[in-house]
Write a protein that holds these residues in place. Structure first.
Motif, PDB file in Angstrom:
ATOM      1  N   SER A  59       0.828  -1.208   0.000  1.00 54.63           N
ATOM      2  CA  SER A  59       0.000   0.000   0.000  1.00 54.63           C
ATOM      3  C   SER A  59       0.858   1.253   0.000  1.00 54.63           C
ATOM      4  O   SER A  59       1.887   1.321   0.665  1.00 54.63           O
ATOM      5  CB  SER A  59      -0.897   0.024   1.239  1.00 54.63           C
ATOM      6  N   THR A  60       0.385   2.278  -0.747  1.00 60.50           N
ATOM      7  CA  THR A  60       1.096   3.554  -0.803  1.00 60.50           C
ATOM      8  C   THR A  60       0.116   4.727  -0.715  1.00 60.50           C
ATOM      9  O   THR A  60      -0.168   5.337  -1.735  1.00 60.50           O
ATOM     10  CB  THR A  60       1.897   3.658  -2.117  1.00 60.50           C
ATOM     11  N   PRO A  61      -0.328   5.109   0.454  1.00 58.63           N
ATOM     12  CA  PRO A  61      -0.080   4.475   1.739  1.00 58.63           C
ATOM     13  C   PRO A  61      -1.230   3.533   2.101  1.00 58.63           C
ATOM     14  O   PRO A  61      -2.223   3.452   1.373  1.00 58.63           O
ATOM     15  CB  PRO A  61      -0.074   5.672   2.687  1.00 58.63           C
ATOM     16  N   ASN A  62      -1.118   2.852   3.266  1.00 60.81           N
ATOM     17  CA  ASN A  62      -2.247   2.062   3.738  1.00 60.81           C
ATOM     18  C   ASN A  62      -3.280   2.977   4.388  1.00 60.81           C
ATOM     19  O   ASN A  62      -2.947   4.073   4.851  1.00 60.81           O
ATOM     20  CB  ASN A  62      -1.792   0.961   4.708  1.00 60.81           C
ATOM     21  N   PHE A  63      -4.512   2.508   4.423  1.00 60.13           N
ATOM     22  CA  PHE A  63      -5.600   3.331   4.962  1.00 60.13           C
ATOM     23  C   PHE A  63      -5.492   3.552   6.480  1.00 60.13           C
ATOM     24  O   PHE A  63      -5.660   4.686   6.941  1.00 60.13           O
ATOM     25  CB  PHE A  63      -6.954   2.694   4.629  1.00 60.13           C
ATOM     26  N   PRO A  64      -5.222   2.516   7.299  1.00 61.05           N
ATOM     27  CA  PRO A  64      -5.270   2.733   8.740  1.00 61.05           C
ATOM     28  C   PRO A  64      -4.264   3.769   9.243  1.00 61.05           C
ATOM     29  O   PRO A  64      -4.626   4.702   9.958  1.00 61.05           O
ATOM     30  CB  PRO A  64      -4.975   1.344   9.320  1.00 61.05           C
ATOM     31  N   TYR A  65      -2.982   3.605   8.888  1.00 56.44           N
ATOM     32  CA  TYR A  65      -1.932   4.412   9.498  1.00 56.44           C
ATOM     33  C   TYR A  65      -1.299   5.430   8.559  1.00 56.44           C
ATOM     34  O   TYR A  65      -0.537   6.285   9.009  1.00 56.44           O
ATOM     35  CB  TYR A  65      -0.839   3.492  10.058  1.00 56.44           C
ATOM     36  N   GLY A  66      -1.588   5.326   7.278  1.00 59.04           N
ATOM     37  CA  GLY A  66      -1.015   6.273   6.335  1.00 59.04           C
ATOM     38  C   GLY A  66       0.451   6.063   6.084  1.00 59.04           C
ATOM     39  O   GLY A  66       1.129   6.932   5.524  1.00 59.04           O
TER      40      GLY A  66
END
Length: 548
Positions: free
Chosen positions: A270-277
């Motif tokens: 992920s770039t970025p991931n949803f939970p933590y950014g």
């Protein structure tokens, strides 16, 4: 050799004089039992965890316990219904068609009334994500464009070739932004979930045809978007979840490599991931893809249309796109930081060979040869045209300037939050998401307190957290400072009595994490989804009397 000789003699003596059928039966039963026992004991989930789940599942069959659970579900259902009633402000629901059509002016007023329901002031930047830009001229343009193209459908390219032209241009523009070569290609979709689902479908079919894989598996970080799990449910794919590094909250590359099997059809980051950014190490995942000849998908749905402009805006970005040899597909949402209307996203591939496996082709239908590039057959040409118009409206320089403002605002908020007592930030935000946690109190208390002040943040779980997704709306004068001021004020209040429990729906969210039987939590979610279709205060039809 001596122990083997003794064992051989023992086995021969034991079976001496027995019928062949008995020997074969005992041998087969022993082998099958051993295989079953091995598979039962050595699974991804520990024996203790499975035993615990089984115990809770059996307990649910006890009438008294089941009745208690049903009672709690009824209470939760009523809680969700009450929230609906509060949001709807006693507005009547229409459940039957009016006998006569309603005048356009009155319809517009009723639509405005519906859109204005809800207590959050999203126009003033009080909501995390969701609303990525408010531009009056763009809204007017989108309305004009959609009215022109609302009846078009790229399912009929011979009838509407211009819509297909605009889609092809949007795709190629995105290919260039993400450094695709001449062979790079893709399609538009209805959103990030469809883009991800199509990538999973393409790799499943590619692996089946090229590698003969009949039991497909994908290897993804625990933080990857739930759309991958949805795709797996639809497409009968096994998901192998990989943990993240505890300090950075990015995927653990060593664990990812260990999770690869002969059935792996795709790696994802992920770039970025949803939970933590936070941004996964796509360069390392790309190397794994090359090493094991496995396609790599980059989920850039959330931050893709920031990342591709960040280098020119003066921010360092590690390589994540088609410049990496192992990256074979990218999903990016134009309806987020591309500022296009909701319902538009893009799935890109390194070459057409991969995209071909995304397509669904039916050759023997009496209605003719049917080919569809995406999940939907008919698609809204108006959305495609509006997305194309948005890209034309802003141009590269405006996207560049918008990205600079958003990233600067994010970094400003992050730096200020890091100085506050009682909270911490998960990892390092890569683009626009800042996730908060606390070791001193229930972080949902902060979310609850900010909610009372009109802020809507996203709750996280495992571990507990909340996040703010910064959009262009938050770059408006004073919005970031007001958020920081409210956080500081509420923190000082909470830290005086950190043991006070959280209440309302945040209490439900926190409690759900402690329930081992996740099927019960699934029932909670079903109650919430049901509440979306709850129709209180109904009326049979719209009154046909003239309005004042």
């Amino acid at each position: 050799m001596y122990p083997i000789y003794v064992l051989k003699e023992l086995v021969n003596n034991y079976f001496q004089g027995d019928e062949p059928w008995k020997i074969v039966t005992i041998t087969s039963t022993t082998i099958l039992s051993s295989v079953w026992l091995w598979n039962f004991v050595f699974q991804e989930e520990s024996l203790a965890e499975r035993a615990k789940k089984q115990m809770f599942s059996l307990m649910n069959c006890i009438p008294a316990i089941r009745n208690k659970i049903d009672q709690e579900l009824d209470n939760i259902n009523e809680t969700f219904k009450e929230e609906v009633l509060q949001r709807m402000k006693d507005v009547l629901f229409i459940v039957k068609l009016p006998e006569e059509g309603i005048k356009p002016k009155e319809i517009i007023e009723k639509v405005k009334q519906s859109i204005q329901l809800g207590s959050y002031d999203w126009k003033s930047g009080r909501v995390s994500g969701a609303i990525y830009r408010i531009d009056t001229d763009l809204l007017q343009l989108m309305g004009d464009i959609y009215s022109i193209a609302s009846y078009t459908n790229p399912l009929h390219p011979d009838v509407f070739p211009g819509v297909c032209k605009m889609e092809a241009e949007v795709v190629k523009i995105a290919c260039n932004l993400f450094h695709g070569g001449e062979d790079s290609c893709g399609t538009m979709t209805s959103g990030g979930t469809e883009s991800i689902l199509l990538a999973c479908k393409a790799y499943r079919d590619y692996a089946r045809q090229v590698k003969g894989i009949k039991k497909p598996e994908i290897v993804v970080p625990v933080t990857v978007h739930s759309a991958f799990d949805k795709a797996a449910q639809y497409l009968k794919i096994k998901v192998r979840i990989v943990p993240v590094n505890q300090s950075s909250y990015t995927v653990c590359i060593k664990s990812m490599e260990r999770a690869i099997t002969r059935n792996t059809i795709m790696l994802a980051g992920s770039t970025p991931n949803f939970p933590y950014g936070t941004m996964d190490n796509i360069e390392a995942i790309s190397k794994l893809g090359v090493k094991y000849n496995i396609p790599v998908h980059v989920d850039a749905c959330l931050g893709g249309f920031l990342l591709c402009f960040m280098p020119d805006a003066g921010f360092d970005v590690p390589p994540f796109d088609f410049r990496l040899p192992g990256v074979t597909s990218i999903s990016a949402d134009t309806h987020k930081y591309g500022y296009a209307p909701k319902g538009s996203s893009i799935i890109l591939y390194r070459n057409k060979k991969l995209r071909h496996h995304q397509y669904t082709i039916t050759t023997d239908w009496p209605g003719g040869i049917y080919g569809s590039p995406t999940v939907s057959g008919s698609r809204a040409g108006g959305i495609i045209a509006s997305c194309w118009a948005t890209l034309m409206y802003f141009g590269y320089n405006e996207y560049l300037e918008s990205t600079k403002k958003i990233i600067e605002t994010t970094k400003y908020i992050e730096q200020r939050l890091r100085k506050l007592d009682g909270i911490f930030i998960f990892g390092t935000p890569a683009t626009s998401v800042i996730a908060l946690g606390s070791n001193d109190f229930d972080i949902y208390k902060l979310s609850e307190a900010l909610n009372e002040k009109g802020w809507n943040l996203n709750p996280l779980q495992f571990p507990c957290g909340v996040h703010l997704c910064v959009t262009y709306v938050h770059t408006q004068h004073g919005v970031a400072d007001q958020f920081l001021s409210d956080v500081q004020t509420e923190l000082s209040t909470i830290l005086k009595n950190p043991e006070i429990p959280v209440e309302g729906r945040f209490a439900i969210y926190g409690m759900s994490q402690s329930i081992p039987d996740r099927s019960i939590v699934s029932d909670f979610a079903k109650c919430y989804l049901d509440s979306m279709y709850f129709t209180p205060n109904t009326q049979a039809a719209i009154s046909n009397e003239p309005s004042n």
